[in-house]
Design a protein around this motif. Sequence first.
Motif, mmCIF file in Angstrom:
data_model
loop_
_atom_site.group_PDB
_atom_site.id
_atom_site.type_symbol
_atom_site.label_atom_id
_atom_site.label_comp_id
_atom_site.label_asym_id
_atom_site.label_seq_id
_atom_site.Cartn_x
_atom_site.Cartn_y
_atom_site.Cartn_z
ATOM 1 N N GLN A 294 4.622 -4.265 -7.711
ATOM 2 C CA GLN A 294 3.469 -4.430 -6.823
ATOM 3 C C GLN A 294 2.718 -3.106 -6.670
ATOM 4 O O GLN A 294 1.487 -3.057 -6.723
ATOM 5 C CB GLN A 294 3.937 -4.923 -5.455
ATOM 6 N N PHE A 295 3.469 -2.035 -6.494
ATOM 7 C CA PHE A 295 2.877 -0.712 -6.307
ATOM 8 C C PHE A 295 2.055 -0.289 -7.522
ATOM 9 O O PHE A 295 0.979 0.302 -7.387
ATOM 10 C CB PHE A 295 3.991 0.297 -6.022
ATOM 11 N N LYS A 296 2.541 -0.582 -8.710
ATOM 12 C CA LYS A 296 1.872 -0.144 -9.935
ATOM 13 C C LYS A 296 0.588 -0.909 -10.219
ATOM 14 O O LYS A 296 -0.165 -0.538 -11.130
ATOM 15 C CB LYS A 296 2.820 -0.256 -11.131
ATOM 16 N N ARG A 297 0.303 -1.939 -9.447
ATOM 17 C CA ARG A 297 -0.966 -2.662 -9.634
ATOM 18 C C ARG A 297 -2.155 -1.804 -9.219
ATOM 19 O O ARG A 297 -3.279 -2.044 -9.662
ATOM 20 C CB ARG A 297 -0.983 -3.943 -8.784
ATOM 21 N N HIS A 298 -1.927 -0.823 -8.359
ATOM 22 C CA HIS A 298 -3.023 -0.025 -7.810
ATOM 23 C C HIS A 298 -3.330 1.139 -8.744
ATOM 24 O O HIS A 298 -2.452 1.918 -9.103
ATOM 25 C CB HIS A 298 -2.659 0.490 -6.417
ATOM 26 N N SER A 299 -4.572 1.252 -9.116
ATOM 27 C CA SER A 299 -4.968 2.275 -10.092
ATOM 28 C C SER A 299 -5.414 3.585 -9.447
ATOM 29 O O SER A 299 -5.530 4.598 -10.120
ATOM 30 C CB SER A 299 -6.099 1.736 -10.979
ATOM 31 N N ARG A 300 -5.672 3.564 -8.144
ATOM 32 C CA ARG A 300 -6.133 4.796 -7.506
ATOM 33 C C ARG A 300 -5.654 4.853 -6.060
ATOM 34 O O ARG A 300 -5.280 3.839 -5.470
ATOM 35 C CB ARG A 300 -7.665 4.893 -7.540
ATOM 36 N N ALA A 301 -5.671 6.050 -5.515
ATOM 37 C CA ALA A 301 -5.205 6.252 -4.142
ATOM 38 C C ALA A 301 -6.231 5.740 -3.140
ATOM 39 O O ALA A 301 -7.436 5.764 -3.388
ATOM 40 C CB ALA A 301 -4.937 7.732 -3.898
ATOM 41 N N ALA A 302 -5.740 5.272 -2.007
ATOM 42 C CA ALA A 302 -6.596 4.833 -0.909
ATOM 43 C C ALA A 302 -6.645 5.932 0.146
ATOM 44 O O ALA A 302 -6.032 6.986 0.008
ATOM 45 C CB ALA A 302 -6.050 3.535 -0.321
ATOM 46 N N ASP A 303 -7.388 5.679 1.226
ATOM 47 C CA ASP A 303 -7.620 6.743 2.207
ATOM 48 C C ASP A 303 -6.364 7.127 2.976
ATOM 49 O O ASP A 303 -6.313 8.189 3.596
ATOM 50 C CB ASP A 303 -8.738 6.327 3.173
ATOM 51 N N LEU A 304 -5.337 6.294 2.955
ATOM 52 C CA LEU A 304 -4.092 6.622 3.642
ATOM 53 C C LEU A 304 -3.032 7.169 2.693
ATOM 54 O O LEU A 304 -1.913 7.441 3.106
ATOM 55 C CB LEU A 304 -3.538 5.372 4.343
ATOM 56 N N ASP A 305 -3.369 7.306 1.427
ATOM 57 C CA ASP A 305 -2.391 7.711 0.424
ATOM 58 C C ASP A 305 -2.387 9.216 0.207
ATOM 59 O O ASP A 305 -3.427 9.868 0.250
ATOM 60 C CB ASP A 305 -2.666 7.028 -0.917
ATOM 61 N N CYS A 306 -1.204 9.736 -0.052
ATOM 62 C CA CYS A 306 -1.037 11.117 -0.493
ATOM 63 C C CYS A 306 -0.702 11.060 -1.976
ATOM 64 O O CYS A 306 0.342 10.505 -2.351
ATOM 65 C CB CYS A 306 0.086 11.791 0.294
ATOM 66 N N ARG A 307 -1.576 11.608 -2.813
ATOM 67 C CA ARG A 307 -1.369 11.500 -4.256
ATOM 68 C C ARG A 307 -0.078 12.190 -4.689
ATOM 69 O O ARG A 307 0.636 11.703 -5.572
ATOM 70 C CB ARG A 307 -2.569 12.104 -4.995
ATOM 71 N N ASN B 142 -9.853 -3.803 6.350
ATOM 72 C CA ASN B 142 -10.340 -3.848 4.957
ATOM 73 C C ASN B 142 -9.893 -2.643 4.133
ATOM 74 O O ASN B 142 -10.640 -2.117 3.305
ATOM 75 C CB ASN B 142 -11.876 -3.952 4.932
ATOM 76 N N ARG B 143 -8.648 -2.200 4.371
ATOM 77 C CA ARG B 143 -8.089 -1.097 3.605
ATOM 78 C C ARG B 143 -7.266 -1.631 2.432
ATOM 79 O O ARG B 143 -6.774 -2.755 2.457
ATOM 80 C CB ARG B 143 -7.191 -0.223 4.490
ATOM 81 N N SER B 144 -7.099 -0.772 1.445
ATOM 82 C CA SER B 144 -6.250 -1.105 0.303
ATOM 83 C C SER B 144 -4.803 -1.274 0.761
ATOM 84 O O SER B 144 -4.356 -0.615 1.705
ATOM 85 C CB SER B 144 -6.338 -0.001 -0.751
ATOM 86 N N LEU B 145 -4.072 -2.148 0.064
ATOM 87 C CA LEU B 145 -2.659 -2.342 0.356
ATOM 88 C C LEU B 145 -1.768 -1.382 -0.442
ATOM 89 O O LEU B 145 -0.542 -1.520 -0.445
ATOM 90 C CB LEU B 145 -2.250 -3.789 0.057
ATOM 91 N N SER B 146 -2.374 -0.410 -1.096
ATOM 92 C CA SER B 146 -1.572 0.497 -1.924
ATOM 93 C C SER B 146 -0.548 1.265 -1.091
ATOM 94 O O SER B 146 0.576 1.505 -1.541
ATOM 95 C CB SER B 146 -2.474 1.478 -2.686
ATOM 96 N N THR B 147 -0.927 1.655 0.127
ATOM 97 C CA THR B 147 0.002 2.386 0.984
ATOM 98 C C THR B 147 1.170 1.496 1.376
ATOM 99 O O THR B 147 2.331 1.926 1.371
ATOM 100 C CB THR B 147 -0.711 2.897 2.246
ATOM 101 N N TYR B 148 0.873 0.268 1.707
ATOM 102 C CA TYR B 148 1.928 -0.688 2.055
ATOM 103 C C TYR B 148 2.888 -0.853 0.885
ATOM 104 O O TYR B 148 4.124 -0.806 1.058
ATOM 105 C CB TYR B 148 1.309 -2.039 2.421
ATOM 106 N N ASP B 149 2.361 -1.043 -0.316
ATOM 107 C CA ASP B 149 3.214 -1.246 -1.486
ATOM 108 C C ASP B 149 4.036 -0.003 -1.813
ATOM 109 O O ASP B 149 5.187 -0.094 -2.238
ATOM 110 C CB ASP B 149 2.366 -1.661 -2.692
#
Length: 346
Positions: free
Chosen positions: A152-165, A123-130
């Motif tokens: 696809q990547f720009k759909r995400h408005s905020r970082a998820a727990d696996l993302d490095c801002r 149940n993690r965000s797909l932002s890292t994948y994108d």
Amino acid sequence: MNAELQALVWQARRTPAGDTKIDLLEQAVALADQLGDVETAFDIRDDLTEAANEWGRPEKELVAFTWMLAQFDRDPQTFSSWDHKLMWIYKRVLSTLVAFPSIPLSRIGQAFADFKMRLEQSNRSLSTYDEYAVRNALQIGDAAQVETAYAQFKRHSRAADLDCRACQLHLEVRYRAFRGEDELAIEAATPLLKRGAPSCNRVPHSTRALILEPLLRLGRLQDAAVHHLDYKRVAGDEGFLNVIGSHLAYLGYVGDIPNGLKLLEKHLAWAFKTNDLADRYSFLSDTLPLLARLQTAQPRVNLRFGREFPALEDSGEYDTASLEVLICTELVRVAALFDERNGNDF
């Protein structure tokens, strides 16, 4: 933990980043495997993936991570506390895979699909994948795929727990540079160059290097000179070979031959040493502006290359035209490997 093994681990963890640290960790892994100490072997391999990634030894990171992932899948209950860290390493590995032209796109696609499945299952965000899909497309040089992945990547408005801002912001700079949008690339870099900006072990060093050429094309020579000062922060780290290459190219473009020769002497052997062929190609390409100037300014040069350089001369004297032929031959060879794998001529 076995006393001999513990001593090896302690020694490795006290050793600065580099091949010696990696060698010690590999010895510790081998001993842990021999002793059948699976949990300790898992923990040491975590150190090994970090050390190999940091020092530009991606092939060693791949081997260690593959073992860790298989062990996790075999016994998820024992290694449940590693779930987040393992996924963090996995995202790095997605970028590592594409740097080896021997790994087919189909296998890379399978790794991306597996990573996505694991994100969805937890149940993690797909932002890292994108984000890493964009990185992958940029490395392959598929412009249509870049645009699709970027949207696809720009759909995400905020970082998820696996993302490095910091890395996400840097990706915007890479995207603009890929499109040849110099002003937009520099604008995208600005938030990363301010005091208190997001940062990581790669950013903003990678960012400062990436905007050197856009700044030169825009005639902002003083700004480029300021960002070139960052070279000294990465000069001793083989994991920053592609970043160092950008600084070498800068010196070639501005005609600073003395300092350009110093960088060439210090780092050219690293390019032939690394098994990361993407970094090798990037660095060797970045030698060409300097070599073009040397053809007329200094047809022969005295340089002391590292032992990994494949055409060492005992005298230390080199013909610059011959150096260029050697480098271009390797560039063409590596380019052909990537183009065949990628199915394009990027």
